[in-house]
Design a protein around this motif. Structure first.
Motif, short mmCIF file in Angstrom:
data_model
loop_
_atom_site.label_atom_id
_atom_site.label_comp_id
_atom_site.label_asym_id
_atom_site.label_seq_id
_atom_site.Cartn_x
_atom_site.Cartn_y
_atom_site.Cartn_z
N GLN A 147 0.80 -1.24 0.00
CA GLN A 147 0.00 0.00 0.00
C GLN A 147 0.83 1.28 0.00
O GLN A 147 0.38 2.31 -0.49
N SER A 182 -10.36 4.65 -0.02
CA SER A 182 -10.44 5.66 -1.08
C SER A 182 -9.14 5.67 -1.88
O SER A 182 -8.05 5.83 -1.31
N LYS A 237 -8.08 7.99 -3.52
CA LYS A 237 -7.45 9.31 -3.33
C LYS A 237 -6.50 9.26 -2.15
O LYS A 237 -5.51 9.99 -2.11
N ASN A 256 -5.22 9.03 9.47
CA ASN A 256 -5.40 7.83 8.63
C ASN A 256 -6.80 7.75 8.03
O ASN A 256 -6.97 7.21 6.95
N ASN A 316 -9.36 10.49 8.65
CA ASN A 316 -10.04 11.79 8.59
C ASN A 316 -11.26 11.86 9.50
O ASN A 316 -12.29 12.40 9.12
N SER A 368 -4.88 0.12 15.50
CA SER A 368 -3.56 0.70 15.21
C SER A 368 -3.05 1.47 16.42
O SER A 368 -3.84 1.94 17.25
N THR A 395 2.02 -0.06 15.02
CA THR A 395 2.04 0.56 13.69
C THR A 395 3.40 1.16 13.36
O THR A 395 3.85 1.11 12.22
P1 HMG Z 1 -12.68 11.22 3.47
O1 HMG Z 1 -11.89 12.08 2.54
O2 HMG Z 1 -13.06 11.78 4.81
O3 HMG Z 1 -14.00 10.60 2.86
O4 HMG Z 1 -11.85 9.89 3.70
P2 HMG Z 1 -15.04 11.08 1.80
O5 HMG Z 1 -16.27 10.30 2.11
O6 HMG Z 1 -15.10 12.58 1.77
O7 HMG Z 1 -14.42 10.55 0.42
C1 HMG Z 1 -13.36 11.16 -0.26
C2 HMG Z 1 -13.34 10.62 -1.66
O8 HMG Z 1 -13.01 9.22 -1.64
C3 HMG Z 1 -14.70 10.70 -2.37
O9 HMG Z 1 -14.44 10.82 -3.75
C4 HMG Z 1 -15.32 9.35 -2.10
O10 HMG Z 1 -16.26 8.97 -3.08
C5 HMG Z 1 -14.10 8.44 -2.15
P3 HMG Z 1 -14.81 12.20 -4.53
O11 HMG Z 1 -16.26 12.46 -4.26
O12 HMG Z 1 -13.91 13.23 -3.91
O13 HMG Z 1 -14.46 11.88 -5.95
N1 HMG Z 1 -14.26 7.27 -1.30
C6 HMG Z 1 -14.04 6.02 -1.70
N2 HMG Z 1 -13.65 5.51 -2.88
C7 HMG Z 1 -13.50 4.16 -2.96
N3 HMG Z 1 -13.70 3.32 -1.90
C8 HMG Z 1 -14.07 3.82 -0.70
C9 HMG Z 1 -14.25 5.20 -0.57
N4 HMG Z 1 -14.61 6.00 0.45
C10 HMG Z 1 -14.62 7.26 -0.01
N5 HMG Z 1 -14.25 2.99 0.32
C11 HMG Z 1 -11.70 7.53 4.18
C12 HMG Z 1 -12.28 8.87 4.61
C13 HMG Z 1 -11.91 6.58 5.36
C14 HMG Z 1 -12.43 7.05 2.96
C15 HMG Z 1 -10.19 7.73 3.87
O14 HMG Z 1 -9.60 8.38 4.95
C16 HMG Z 1 -9.47 6.43 3.62
O15 HMG Z 1 -9.73 5.74 2.65
N6 HMG Z 1 -8.53 6.09 4.51
C17 HMG Z 1 -7.79 4.84 4.42
C18 HMG Z 1 -6.35 5.06 4.76
C19 HMG Z 1 -5.63 3.75 4.66
O16 HMG Z 1 -5.99 2.90 3.87
N7 HMG Z 1 -4.58 3.58 5.48
C20 HMG Z 1 -3.82 2.36 5.48
C21 HMG Z 1 -4.56 1.19 6.00
S1 HMG Z 1 -4.63 1.12 7.76
C22 HMG Z 1 -3.09 0.46 8.19
O17 HMG Z 1 -2.24 0.29 7.36
C23 HMG Z 1 -2.88 0.01 9.61
C24 HMG Z 1 -2.92 -1.51 9.76
O18 HMG Z 1 -1.97 -2.15 8.96
C25 HMG Z 1 -2.66 -1.88 11.23
C26 HMG Z 1 -1.41 -1.20 11.78
O19 HMG Z 1 -0.31 -1.39 11.24
O20 HMG Z 1 -1.58 -0.49 12.78
C27 HMG Z 1 -4.30 -2.07 9.41
#
Ligand code: HMG
Ligand code: MG
Length: 288
Positions: A17, A50, A52, A109, A111, A143, A179
């Motif tokens: 990722q 997302s 983005k 992570n 928002n 996390s 993390t």
């Molecule tokens: P946001 O910007 O607050 O949400 O993000 P939003 O609802 O305003 O959406 C923003 C844009 O993303 C919009 O598009 C949505 O449609 C789209 P636009 O209208 O601007 O064109 N969108 C999506 N598109 C596809 N699939 C979706 C989705 N949701 C919204 N599901 C949000 C909030 C939670 C979506 C964002 O913050 C996000 O995706 N965060 C994920 C971050 C991430 O993946 N981090 C890494 C994984 S966690 C990790 O690694 C830790 C772990 O390994 C354990 C550890 O090590 O501790 C698990």
């Protein structure tokens, strides 16, 4: 206590990722498929977040559909209703929801405030129960279970409260994340001391990144607390894009060798040579 330990492979998701290079969907599928053929029973292969926020995970549905069914159980991450819905359209066997133990990481992570994240994850779990078929499993991540890059040290009772909430809400398994990969075994012990009071050790997994190269010591402590599931990433790839400075996950081969040297059997009996071949492929795919 059981001498069988499961390695939960997170390479195709947590490993890839944060990689800056373009990785084709064919390579992502080849890696997931190869890890499955190597005998790893569960693989977290994608993430319906997302694009983005995490562009590398944009082709997640294709990774799931492109991998031969029945080799390993495929798990994916879902941060919100949209992600859950999209994930459940595919033939995944496990959904992972995630939450952080701190305000700072929750904001960075996903928002959202910590209180907002708790509400969101509970809604998500309710939706999961309504929409997922009975054989799809639910995993919850916490996390920053010991330390947060934004807020500093994390109090064990905070982690215990979140773990209990996830467990009571319906997560089959809760994965506790160092993390940043900088936790000391004493910190992990204090955290587990609190968590095992409220969640049985067999429902817990250790997800220890290896930045400070202490993940194996943290696993040894966790084994003493009865944990028997540990997350790792092939070739030690990985890190969260929103955890600045966090390097790779614990390397799957390193974990395998450590556990077998200690006399543990590895669930699913993965093939050691095949793991080495997959590590080579993983390094090639990310250009190292
Ligand atoms: P946001 O910007 O607050 O949400 O993000 P939003 O609802 O305003 O959406 C923003 C844009 O993303 C919009 O598009 C949505 O449609 C789209 P636009 O209208 O601007 O064109 N969108 C999506 N598109 C596809 N699939 C979706 C989705 N949701 C919204 N599901 C949000 C909030 C939670 C979506 C964002 O913050 C996000 O995706 N965060 C994920 C971050 C991430 O993946 N981090 C890494 C994984 S966690 C990790 O690694 C830790 C772990 O390994 C354990 C550890 O090590 O501790 C698990
Ligand atoms: Mg991680």
């Amino acid at each position: 206590m059981s001498k069988i330990v499961e390695i939960f492979e997170v390479g195709p998701r947590d490993g890839l990722q944060n990689e800056p290079v373009f990785i084709s969907i064919e390579d992502k599928i080849a890696l997931t498929e190869g890890l499955a053929r190597a005998g790893l029973p569960r693989i977290e292969c994608a993430s319906f977040v997302s694009p983005k926020w995490v562009p590398q995970m944009a082709e997640s549905a294709g990774v799931v559909s492109g991998t031969t069914p029945g080799l390993a159980k495929l798990y994916v991450l879902a941060p919100n209703s949209r992600g859950l819905q999209d994930a459940l359209q595919t033939r995944v066997q496990g959904i992972c929801v995630f939450i952080a133990a701190t305000e700072g990481f929750s904001q960075a992570n996903t928002n959202i405030s910590l209180a907002g994240a708790v509400e969101r994850v509970q809604t998500l779990i309710t939706e999961f129960k309504h929409k997922a078929s009975g054989d799809v499993r639910l995993r919850g991540y916490i996390s920053c279970a010991t330390h947060c890059p934004y807020d500093g040290a994390v109090e064990p009772p905070t982690v215990a409260r979140l773990a209990e909430m996830l467990h009571r809400s319906g997560c089959d398994e809760i994965s506790l994340g160092d993390t940043m990969g900088t936790a000391h075994p004493e910190q992990v012990a204090k955290m587990l001391d609190a968590v095992v009071q409220v969640v049985p050790a067999q429902s817990l997994a250790g997800h220890y990144h290896d930045t400070a190269e202490r993940a194996l010591e943290n696993i040894d402590v966790s084994l003493d607390y009865g944990l028997r599931i540990f997350d790792s990433s092939i070739a030690g790839l990985g890190g969260c894009p929103y955890a600045p400075g966090a390097k790779g996950n614990l390397d799957t081969e390193k974990l395998y060798d450590h556990l077998t040297k200690k006399g543990y059997d590895i669930f699913g009996n993965p093939n050691r040579m095949a793991l080495a071949a997959m590590a080579q492929l993983a390094r090639k795919v990310v250009g190292r």
